[in-house]
Design a protein around this motif. Structure first.
Motif, PDB file in Angstrom:
ATOM      1  N   LEU A   9      62.218  22.575 -25.913  1.00 48.80           N
ATOM      2  CA  LEU A   9      61.013  23.283 -26.341  1.00 48.80           C
ATOM      3  C   LEU A   9      61.179  23.796 -27.770  1.00 48.80           C
ATOM      4  CD1 LEU A   9      58.224  24.417 -25.722  1.00 48.80           C
ATOM      5  CD2 LEU A   9      59.357  26.440 -24.759  1.00 48.80           C
ATOM      6  N   GLN A  10      62.343  24.375 -28.050  1.00 46.33           N
ATOM      7  CA  GLN A  10      62.603  24.871 -29.403  1.00 46.33           C
ATOM      8  C   GLN A  10      62.595  23.722 -30.406  1.00 46.33           C
ATOM      9  OE1 GLN A  10      66.298  26.962 -29.841  1.00 46.33           O
ATOM     10  NE2 GLN A  10      65.925  27.478 -31.978  1.00 46.33           N
ATOM     11  N   SER A  11      63.214  22.610 -30.033  1.00 49.48           N
ATOM     12  CA  SER A  11      63.237  21.441 -30.909  1.00 49.48           C
ATOM     13  C   SER A  11      61.829  20.916 -31.156  1.00 49.48           C
ATOM     14  CB  SER A  11      64.106  20.348 -30.279  1.00 49.48           C
ATOM     15  OG  SER A  11      64.089  19.179 -31.048  1.00 49.48           O
ATOM     16  N   ALA A  12      61.015  20.872 -30.111  1.00 49.50           N
ATOM     17  CA  ALA A  12      59.630  20.395 -30.257  1.00 49.50           C
ATOM     18  C   ALA A  12      58.833  21.343 -31.144  1.00 49.50           C
ATOM     19  CB  ALA A  12      58.974  20.268 -28.884  1.00 49.50           C
ATOM     20  N   GLU A  13      59.038  22.649 -30.981  1.00 51.20           N
ATOM     21  CA  GLU A  13      58.320  23.617 -31.813  1.00 51.20           C
ATOM     22  C   GLU A  13      58.729  23.483 -33.278  1.00 51.20           C
ATOM     23  OE1 GLU A  13      59.069  27.442 -30.061  1.00 51.20           O
ATOM     24  OE2 GLU A  13      57.547  27.165 -28.525  1.00 51.20           O
ATOM     25  N   SER A  70      57.408  21.747 -38.677  1.00 50.39           N
ATOM     26  CA  SER A  70      57.765  20.926 -39.833  1.00 50.39           C
ATOM     27  C   SER A  70      56.636  19.951 -40.167  1.00 50.39           C
ATOM     28  CB  SER A  70      59.059  20.157 -39.537  1.00 50.39           C
ATOM     29  OG  SER A  70      59.311  19.205 -40.535  1.00 50.39           O
ATOM     30  N   LYS A  71      56.103  19.293 -39.164  1.00 45.55           N
ATOM     31  CA  LYS A  71      54.999  18.356 -39.386  1.00 45.55           C
ATOM     32  C   LYS A  71      53.764  19.087 -39.890  1.00 45.55           C
ATOM     33  CE  LYS A  71      57.077  14.656 -38.331  1.00 45.55           C
ATOM     34  NZ  LYS A  71      57.413  13.707 -39.366  1.00 45.55           N
ATOM     35  N   TYR A  72      53.502  20.271 -39.347  1.00 45.62           N
ATOM     36  CA  TYR A  72      52.347  21.045 -39.774  1.00 45.62           C
ATOM     37  C   TYR A  72      52.470  21.429 -41.248  1.00 45.62           C
ATOM     38  CZ  TYR A  72      48.781  24.633 -39.972  1.00 45.62           C
ATOM     39  OH  TYR A  72      47.689  25.370 -40.329  1.00 45.62           O
ATOM     40  N   SER A  81      50.054  20.141 -44.133  1.00 48.72           N
ATOM     41  CA  SER A  81      49.337  21.139 -44.935  1.00 48.72           C
ATOM     42  C   SER A  81      49.572  20.896 -46.418  1.00 48.72           C
ATOM     43  CB  SER A  81      49.805  22.547 -44.560  1.00 48.72           C
ATOM     44  OG  SER A  81      49.433  22.847 -43.235  1.00 48.72           O
ATOM     45  N   GLU A  82      50.810  20.585 -46.777  1.00 47.45           N
ATOM     46  CA  GLU A  82      51.115  20.293 -48.185  1.00 47.45           C
ATOM     47  C   GLU A  82      50.391  19.038 -48.652  1.00 47.45           C
ATOM     48  OE1 GLU A  82      55.378  20.103 -48.184  1.00 47.45           O
ATOM     49  OE2 GLU A  82      55.610  22.286 -48.197  1.00 47.45           O
ATOM     50  N   GLN A  83      50.374  18.003 -47.803  1.00 46.45           N
ATOM     51  CA  GLN A  83      49.656  16.777 -48.159  1.00 46.45           C
ATOM     52  C   GLN A  83      48.169  17.053 -48.316  1.00 46.45           C
ATOM     53  OE1 GLN A  83      50.590  13.890 -45.120  1.00 46.45           O
ATOM     54  NE2 GLN A  83      52.534  13.335 -46.067  1.00 46.45           N
ATOM     55  N   ALA A  84      47.613  17.866 -47.433  1.00 49.89           N
ATOM     56  CA  ALA A  84      46.183  18.200 -47.517  1.00 49.89           C
ATOM     57  C   ALA A  84      45.892  18.951 -48.814  1.00 49.89           C
ATOM     58  CB  ALA A  84      45.766  19.038 -46.307  1.00 49.89           C
ATOM     59  N   ALA A  85      46.782  19.857 -49.186  1.00 51.33           N
ATOM     60  CA  ALA A  85      46.575  20.606 -50.436  1.00 51.33           C
ATOM     61  C   ALA A  85      46.632  19.670 -51.636  1.00 51.33           C
ATOM     62  CB  ALA A  85      47.630  21.704 -50.569  1.00 51.33           C
ATOM     63  N   ARG A  86      47.600  18.739 -51.623  1.00 52.95           N
ATOM     64  CA  ARG A  86      47.695  17.775 -52.732  1.00 52.95           C
ATOM     65  C   ARG A  86      46.460  16.882 -52.772  1.00 52.95           C
ATOM     66  NH1 ARG A  86      53.140  17.640 -51.045  1.00 52.95           N
ATOM     67  NH2 ARG A  86      52.777  15.753 -49.830  1.00 52.95           N
TER      68      ARG A  86
END
Length: 100
Positions: A32-36, A41-43, A47-52
């Protein structure tokens, strides 16, 4: 004798099941911790890609608007020069008519 042996085997089975359950719960918590962490990380990456991408779109829109202004300015300039050209051609024609 058989019931006594069964009685003695029960606590071993119970403790083994408790140990298996504890291992399972520990593994589930780690997963669960690994999935979170993976999700976070993906989020962050998305988010960075969306901002760019948003910035690139904004810059492109500004560039398009600048090109539109330049096109409008050049179109007005061309129309003005056409009018000047037509006026000069009329003047040449009038001068030729006077001298002929």
């Amino acid at each position: 004798q058989v019931p006594v042996e069964m009685e003695m085997a029960k606590p071993d089975l119970t403790s083994a099941l408790k140990e298996i359950r504890a291992q399972y719960e520990s593994l589930a918590a780690k997963n669960l911790q690994s999935a979170e962490e993976w999700y976070k990380s993906k989020y962050v990456n998305l988010s960075e890609q969306a901002a760019r991408s948003t910035e690139a779109i904004r810059a492109s829109r500004e560039e398009v608007n600048e090109y539109r202004r330049q096109l409008q300015s050049r179109t007005i300039e061309i129309e003005s020069l056409r009018g000047t050209n037509e006026s000069l051609e009329r003047q040449i024609q009038e001068m030729e008519e006077r001298h002929n």
